[in-house]
Design a protein around this motif. Structure first.
Motif, short mmCIF file in Angstrom:
data_model
loop_
_atom_site.label_atom_id
_atom_site.label_comp_id
_atom_site.label_asym_id
_atom_site.label_seq_id
_atom_site.Cartn_x
_atom_site.Cartn_y
_atom_site.Cartn_z
N GLN A 84 0.83 -1.20 0.00
CA GLN A 84 0.00 0.00 0.00
C GLN A 84 0.86 1.26 0.00
N GLU A 161 -3.47 -3.17 -2.56
CA GLU A 161 -4.01 -1.81 -2.57
C GLU A 161 -2.95 -0.80 -3.00
N GLY A 164 -4.32 2.83 -3.32
CA GLY A 164 -5.32 3.25 -2.34
C GLY A 164 -5.05 4.60 -1.71
N THR A 193 -8.05 -4.86 -3.67
CA THR A 193 -8.56 -3.50 -3.80
C THR A 193 -9.93 -3.39 -3.14
#
Length: 269
Positions: A84, A161, A164, A193
């Motif tokens: 992430q 992700e 994100g 996701t």
């Protein structure tokens, strides 16, 4: 890349707990060789945990995971991962970050430099090879992280992700970039996701997980040819697929209890 009938990743009866808290499974899931699968589900359902189990960063509480028929017992350079956050080494240049995995594999320096330059060009940040990560925007840093994961030419790419934390415009740019980059690699891809539109734009199949402990509750094939562009998002077929995934997510949620009024607000009678 289209998927073949060969299973690149197979999870059989896989579950995971943190102490007494069960966060995942048990579940079964197979990902075909060259297939791009997106995992969607509510927060806390074990999506990221599943990715770390496949990466070999975490050992499952129960069940068995194989990649190319070989049991996963720990990390492997043939499995690349983008987190992430970019997690770039701040003291290394962007090019040195991209080359890091190649250096660990003792790839000759001239070949490592060539591959790093090639992938930096592929993700559109070739001119930033000598820069330090602190000088990059969030989107540029994730481009570098993606290049670093792809430079060793992994068989399996795991994306947790990766977009994100980006603003909506940068996120769309990164989705389009990943769609283009995908044409350069034969790697199998698993993406985690929360964004249903992102999943449908990128993946060949969307796997829907239930609330914790996460189990597979639906698998939605994505029937659109590659390469894809933004016009696809406005098509009726795309809207229909989105509705199918969102309906599966809604159906997996437990029915909410009725809201009870505080006693002080109840009227007599």
């Amino acid at each position: 890349m289209p998927a073949s009938s060969t299973a690149a990743v197979a999870l059989s009866g896989v579950s995971h707990s943190f102490g007494p808290l069960g966060v995942l499974g048990p579940l079964d899931l197979t990902v075909g060789d060259g297939e791009f699968v997106a995992l969607v589900g509510p927060s806390g359902c074990g999506k990221s945990t599943l990715l770390r189990l496949v990466a070999g960063l975490v050992t499952p509480t129960g069940g068995r995971i194989t990649v190319e028929g070989v049991p996963v017992t720990g990390p492997d350079p043939r499995r690349g991962m983008v987190f992430q956050q970019p997690a770039l080494f701040p003291w290394l240049s962007v090019a040195a970050n991209v080359r890091f995995g190649l250096d660990e594999q003792r790839v000759p320096r001239h070949e490592g430099d060539r591959r790093a330059a090639d992938w930096l060009a592929a993700v559109d940040i070739a001119e930033f090879g000598t820069a330090l990560p602190a000088t990059l925007s969030g989107g540029m840093a994730q481009r570098a992280a993606l290049a670093r994961a792809l430079a060793p030419e992994p068989d399996l790419l795991l994306l947790d992700e990766p977009f994100g934390a980006l603003d909506s415009l940068t996120r769309r740019d990164m989705q389009a970039l990943l769609e283009r980059v995908r044409q350069r690699t034969s790697a199998t891809v698993i993406l985690v996701t929360h964004d249903v539109e992102e999943a449908l734009f990128l993946a060949d199949r969307v796997v829907v997980l239930s609330p914790r402990p996460g189990r597979v509750v639906a698998e939605v094939p994505v029937p659109f040819d590659h390469p894809r562009d933004d016009a696809l998002r406005l098509s009726s077929e795309f809207m229909k697929a989105r509705g199918e995934v969102e309906a599966a997510l809604a159906a997996s949620r437990p029915t909410s209890e009725p809201v009870r009024q505080p006693a002080s607000e109840l009227q007599p009678g």
